[in-house]
Design a protein around this motif. Structure first.
Motif, PDB file in Angstrom:
ATOM      1  N   LEU A 149       4.056   4.000   3.814  1.00  0.00           N
ATOM      2  CA  LEU A 149       4.072   3.722   5.250  1.00  0.00           C
ATOM      3  C   LEU A 149       2.808   4.192   5.964  1.00  0.00           C
ATOM      4  N   GLY A 150       1.880   4.759   5.235  1.00  0.00           N
ATOM      5  CA  GLY A 150       0.593   5.111   5.817  1.00  0.00           C
ATOM      6  C   GLY A 150      -0.234   3.856   6.062  1.00  0.00           C
ATOM      7  N   PRO A 151      -1.350   3.976   6.757  1.00  0.00           N
ATOM      8  CA  PRO A 151      -2.144   2.799   7.119  1.00  0.00           C
ATOM      9  C   PRO A 151      -2.680   2.006   5.932  1.00  0.00           C
ATOM     10  N   PHE A 152      -2.851   2.638   4.772  1.00  0.00           N
ATOM     11  CA  PHE A 152      -3.404   1.944   3.617  1.00  0.00           C
ATOM     12  C   PHE A 152      -2.364   1.676   2.534  1.00  0.00           C
ATOM     13  N   GLY A 153      -1.086   1.806   2.898  1.00  0.00           N
ATOM     14  CA  GLY A 153      -0.024   1.612   1.916  1.00  0.00           C
ATOM     15  C   GLY A 153       0.011   0.224   1.311  1.00  0.00           C
ATOM     16  N   GLY A 154      -0.394  -0.767   2.088  1.00  0.00           N
ATOM     17  CA  GLY A 154      -0.399  -2.145   1.592  1.00  0.00           C
ATOM     18  C   GLY A 154      -1.629  -2.505   0.802  1.00  0.00           C
ATOM     19  N   HIS A 155      -2.566  -1.541   0.655  1.00  0.00           N
ATOM     20  CA  HIS A 155      -3.828  -1.767  -0.048  1.00  0.00           C
ATOM     21  C   HIS A 155      -4.558  -2.984   0.533  1.00  0.00           C
ATOM     22  N   GLU A 156      -4.977  -3.919  -0.275  1.00  0.00           N
ATOM     23  CA  GLU A 156      -5.804  -5.011   0.238  1.00  0.00           C
ATOM     24  C   GLU A 156      -5.035  -6.057   1.031  1.00  0.00           C
ATOM     25  N   THR A 157      -3.707  -5.936   1.119  1.00  0.00           N
ATOM     26  CA  THR A 157      -2.931  -6.924   1.879  1.00  0.00           C
ATOM     27  C   THR A 157      -3.010  -6.693   3.382  1.00  0.00           C
ATOM     28  N   GLY A 158      -3.646  -5.605   3.806  1.00  0.00           N
ATOM     29  CA  GLY A 158      -3.873  -5.402   5.239  1.00  0.00           C
ATOM     30  C   GLY A 158      -3.255  -4.136   5.774  1.00  0.00           C
ATOM     31  N   LEU A 159      -3.636  -3.777   7.002  1.00  0.00           N
ATOM     32  CA  LEU A 159      -3.172  -2.537   7.616  1.00  0.00           C
ATOM     33  C   LEU A 159      -1.800  -2.666   8.266  1.00  0.00           C
ATOM     34  N   ILE A 160      -1.385  -3.890   8.608  1.00  0.00           N
ATOM     35  CA  ILE A 160      -0.139  -4.099   9.347  1.00  0.00           C
ATOM     36  C   ILE A 160       0.954  -4.807   8.545  1.00  0.00           C
ATOM     37  N   PRO A 161       0.642  -5.869   7.780  1.00  0.00           N
ATOM     38  CA  PRO A 161       1.700  -6.682   7.163  1.00  0.00           C
ATOM     39  C   PRO A 161       2.714  -5.923   6.323  1.00  0.00           C
ATOM     40  N   HIS A 162       2.302  -4.854   5.639  1.00  0.00           N
ATOM     41  CA  HIS A 162       3.259  -4.143   4.794  1.00  0.00           C
ATOM     42  C   HIS A 162       4.334  -3.428   5.596  1.00  0.00           C
ATOM     43  N   TYR A 163       4.096  -3.229   6.910  1.00  0.00           N
ATOM     44  CA  TYR A 163       5.145  -2.646   7.745  1.00  0.00           C
ATOM     45  C   TYR A 163       6.299  -3.634   7.938  1.00  0.00           C
ATOM     46  N   ILE A 164       6.006  -4.912   7.853  1.00  0.00           N
ATOM     47  CA  ILE A 164       7.063  -5.929   7.918  1.00  0.00           C
ATOM     48  C   ILE A 164       7.829  -5.963   6.603  1.00  0.00           C
ATOM     49  N   GLY A 165       7.105  -5.781   5.518  1.00  0.00           N
ATOM     50  CA  GLY A 165       7.736  -5.735   4.201  1.00  0.00           C
ATOM     51  C   GLY A 165       6.721  -5.992   3.113  1.00  0.00           C
ATOM     52  N   GLY A 166       6.909  -5.366   1.955  1.00  0.00           N
ATOM     53  CA  GLY A 166       5.969  -5.522   0.856  1.00  0.00           C
ATOM     54  C   GLY A 166       5.890  -6.944   0.354  1.00  0.00           C
ATOM     55  N   ALA A 167       7.033  -7.611   0.245  1.00  0.00           N
ATOM     56  CA  ALA A 167       7.050  -9.000  -0.226  1.00  0.00           C
ATOM     57  C   ALA A 167       6.357  -9.909   0.775  1.00  0.00           C
ATOM     58  N   TYR A 168       6.585  -9.658   2.063  1.00  0.00           N
ATOM     59  CA  TYR A 168       5.924 -10.453   3.104  1.00  0.00           C
ATOM     60  C   TYR A 168       4.410 -10.302   3.019  1.00  0.00           C
ATOM     61  N   ALA A 169       3.942  -9.047   2.892  1.00  0.00           N
ATOM     62  CA  ALA A 169       2.496  -8.793   2.813  1.00  0.00           C
ATOM     63  C   ALA A 169       1.892  -9.468   1.592  1.00  0.00           C
ATOM     64  N   ARG A 170       2.588  -9.397   0.468  1.00  0.00           N
ATOM     65  CA  ARG A 170       2.118 -10.031  -0.776  1.00  0.00           C
ATOM     66  C   ARG A 170       1.999 -11.538  -0.602  1.00  0.00           C
ATOM     67  N   ASP A 171       3.050 -12.164  -0.069  1.00  0.00           N
ATOM     68  CA  ASP A 171       3.070 -13.620   0.074  1.00  0.00           C
ATOM     69  C   ASP A 171       2.074 -14.090   1.132  1.00  0.00           C
ATOM     70  N   ARG A 172       1.906 -13.327   2.194  1.00  0.00           N
ATOM     71  CA  ARG A 172       0.934 -13.676   3.235  1.00  0.00           C
ATOM     72  C   ARG A 172      -0.477 -13.662   2.662  1.00  0.00           C
ATOM     73  N   TYR A 173      -0.795 -12.641   1.896  1.00  0.00           N
ATOM     74  CA  TYR A 173      -2.112 -12.551   1.266  1.00  0.00           C
ATOM     75  C   TYR A 173      -2.348 -13.746   0.342  1.00  0.00           C
ATOM     76  N   THR A 174      -1.346 -14.108  -0.431  1.00  0.00           N
ATOM     77  CA  THR A 174      -1.475 -15.224  -1.375  1.00  0.00           C
ATOM     78  C   THR A 174      -1.741 -16.530  -0.638  1.00  0.00           C
ATOM     79  N   ARG A 175      -1.034 -16.753   0.475  1.00  0.00           N
ATOM     80  CA  ARG A 175      -1.246 -17.978   1.265  1.00  0.00           C
ATOM     81  C   ARG A 175      -2.654 -18.010   1.852  1.00  0.00           C
ATOM     82  N   ARG A 176      -3.135 -16.884   2.334  1.00  0.00           N
ATOM     83  CA  ARG A 176      -4.431 -16.835   3.008  1.00  0.00           C
ATOM     84  C   ARG A 176      -5.602 -16.935   2.045  1.00  0.00           C
ATOM     85  N   HIS A 177      -5.449 -16.408   0.824  1.00  0.00           N
ATOM     86  CA  HIS A 177      -6.570 -16.325  -0.112  1.00  0.00           C
ATOM     87  C   HIS A 177      -6.454 -17.277  -1.299  1.00  0.00           C
TER      88      HIS A 177
END
Length: 245
Positions: A149-177
């Protein structure tokens, strides 16, 4: 060494983790070696020269030169053969093996440490117990990891998306990149809290020497003692244990 200047310099280096890892990990390696040097002097006494050091999850060996400069007997263990060869660095003692089943007998290392690995392991506390097992009585175990839950918990998926959820951050990164992130939530990145680490440390038979936020200046170390707050403001926690004689 825990100054605001150090915190700022390390923060500046984070932007190179993906694009120029040799820059990021080179700075982090020197900082880690200095950190262990200070912790060993404070908790055990003496420097690192002549000590046997085990780096659990050492990757391609970015940290090896920093410890060689301190005349240590440095050994790294890494489960991924591709990761071991990724940077083309020659390490004298590099062993392929799992952190949760270390291929070493009990009590052979003076210092066993792991830097930013626990959040990539499904059962990080099994790894922690293995680190204690291979450390000699009176030796030091240093486990440092990124808090989810720290600012870098999501690693390269971003500073905010992992607060919504790890799966969301993963899938968002995949769509964008157009490809999955290097650290895939649920496979190679897991939700590890600061509180879980503190509880594990207290549950062991080892002496808890210190628990502190790795990248914060010393005047901000109190944050790690405050439940809930520490999950959000401590980006990386360091657990320091001394195996009892």
């Amino acid at each position: 060494m825990a100054t605001l200047r150090r915190s700022f310099n390390l923060l500046r280096g984070f932007r190179f983790e993906q694009t120029a890892p040799e820059v990021f990990y080179g700075r982090l390696a020197e900082d880690t070696a200095l950190l262990l040097e200070c912790l060993h002097a404070d908790c055990v006494g003496g420097g690192l020269a002549g000590r046997r050091i085990l780096d659990v999850g050492g990757g391609p060996g970015y940290f090896s030169q920093a410890f060689a400069a301190r005349n240590c007997g440095y050994v790294t263990v890494e489960p991924d053969a591709g990761e071991m060869a990724a940077a083309g660095i020659a390490v004298d003692a590099s062993v392929r093996g799992s952190g949760t089943a270390l291929p070493f007998r009990e009590g052979v290392f003076d210092v066993t440490y792991s830097s930013n690995v626990a959040e990539h392991v499904p059962d990080p506390w099994t790894m922690g117990e293995e680190m204690l097992r291979v450390t000699r009585p009176g030796g030091l175990v240093v486990l440092s990891y990124t808090v989810w839950l720290g600012p870098f918990g999501g690693h390269e998926t971003g500073l905010i998306p992992h607060y919504i959820g790890g799966a969301y951050a993963r899938d968002r990164y995949t769509r964008r990149h157009g490809h999955p992130p290097k650290n895939v939530f649920g496979q190679s990145l897991f939700d590890v809290s600061c509180t879980a680490g503190v509880r594990w440390a207290r549950s062991t038979k080892a002496e808890v020497c210190s628990v502190f936020p790795r990248y914060h200046p010393a005047w901000a170390w109190w944050m790690v003692r405050v439940p809930i707050l520490r999950e959000f403001v401590v980006s990386n926690v360091v657990i320091v244990l001394r195996r009892k004689q």
